[in-house]
Write a protein that holds these residues in place. Structure first.
Motif, PDB file in Angstrom:
ATOM      1  N   UNK A  88     -45.067 -83.092 -70.477  1.00 22.65           N
ATOM      2  CA  UNK A  88     -45.359 -84.422 -71.000  1.00 22.65           C
ATOM      3  C   UNK A  88     -45.249 -85.427 -69.860  1.00 22.65           C
ATOM      4  N   UNK A  89     -46.241 -86.288 -69.759  1.00 20.13           N
ATOM      5  CA  UNK A  89     -46.231 -87.326 -68.728  1.00 20.13           C
ATOM      6  C   UNK A  89     -45.313 -88.443 -69.188  1.00 20.13           C
ATOM      7  N   UNK A  90     -44.162 -88.538 -68.535  1.00 23.18           N
ATOM      8  CA  UNK A  90     -43.149 -89.521 -68.927  1.00 23.18           C
ATOM      9  C   UNK A  90     -43.277 -90.824 -68.151  1.00 23.18           C
ATOM     10  N   UNK A  91     -44.128 -90.855 -67.125  1.00 24.48           N
ATOM     11  CA  UNK A  91     -44.288 -92.064 -66.349  1.00 24.48           C
ATOM     12  C   UNK A  91     -43.042 -92.465 -65.605  1.00 24.48           C
ATOM     13  N   UNK A  92     -42.275 -91.466 -65.136  1.00 24.81           N
ATOM     14  CA  UNK A  92     -41.047 -91.754 -64.399  1.00 24.81           C
ATOM     15  C   UNK A  92     -41.152 -91.192 -62.984  1.00 24.81           C
ATOM     16  N   UNK A  93     -40.614 -91.958 -62.064  1.00 22.27           N
ATOM     17  CA  UNK A  93     -40.601 -91.537 -60.666  1.00 22.27           C
ATOM     18  C   UNK A  93     -39.611 -90.391 -60.483  1.00 22.27           C
ATOM     19  N   UNK A  94     -39.777 -89.664 -59.393  1.00 25.02           N
ATOM     20  CA  UNK A  94     -38.886 -88.550 -59.051  1.00 25.02           C
ATOM     21  C   UNK A  94     -38.403 -88.726 -57.615  1.00 25.02           C
ATOM     22  N   UNK A  95     -37.238 -88.171 -57.352  1.00 26.56           N
ATOM     23  CA  UNK A  95     -36.774 -88.077 -55.979  1.00 26.56           C
ATOM     24  C   UNK A  95     -36.864 -86.610 -55.597  1.00 26.56           C
TER      25      UNK A  95
END
Length: 172
Positions: A1-8
């Protein structure tokens, strides 16, 4: 699911030397050359980059949201590259494949720009408009003596040099 959250992520360099910790806003996944890549804007580069998933050593989902450009497409990054690496100059490529491989080669969709012509003697002439020569040169070398580069001269010389270097490995 595309949550629209950035990742490190902790990302290992292509040569295996050094790692970079960065934040990425993942736009899309792309499969090419038997590997998966994520395309997204990174804080380190401040532009859209392509990261090979196998080189991501750590990944942390952040709480920071981002909005992916709705119209972003893989072609925005790759343009007319053969596979992954546009070089900034488009070349008209013409190759002649021997009758031995002509049917197999002509049955595959290698690139959006391709066209082909089957000759009466069984050979196949293929044409492409490709951004860059390095990637396609390696692909051509995989066909060894079953293909000849007709155009451009620069690509013909690159492939010949690679074949000469390979042949030198077997000289006694």
């Amino acid at each position: 699911v595309d949550m629209g959250r950035a990742c490190e992520v902790l990302y290992t360099a292509v040569n295996g030397e050094g790692e970079t910790r960065m934040q990425i806003e993942p736009y899309l996944l792309h499969h090419a050359n038997r590997a998966w890549y994520v395309l997204g804007k990174t804080d380190v580069h401040q532009e859209v980059r392509m990261l090979k998933l196998a080189r991501i050593k750590e990944l942390t989902l952040l709480t920071r949201p981002f909005k992916r450009p709705s119209s972003y497409k893989i072609s925005d990054k790759l343009g007319q590259a053969w596979r992954l690496l546009p070089e900034g100059k488009v070349y008209k490529i013409e190759l002649t494949f021997t009758a031995r491989v002509a049917t197999n080669v002509s049955e595959v969709r290698w690139h959006d720009s391709q066209s082909h012509e089957l000759l009466d003697d069984g050979r196949c002439v293929m044409r492409f408009e490709i951004d860059g020569l390095k990637e396609i040169a390696w692909w051509i070398c995989g066909y060894a003596d079953q293909v000849e580069v007709n155009k451009p001269k620069k690509l013909r010389e690159m492939v010949a040099k690679k074949h000469q270097s390979a042949a030198a490995l077997y000289d006694e």
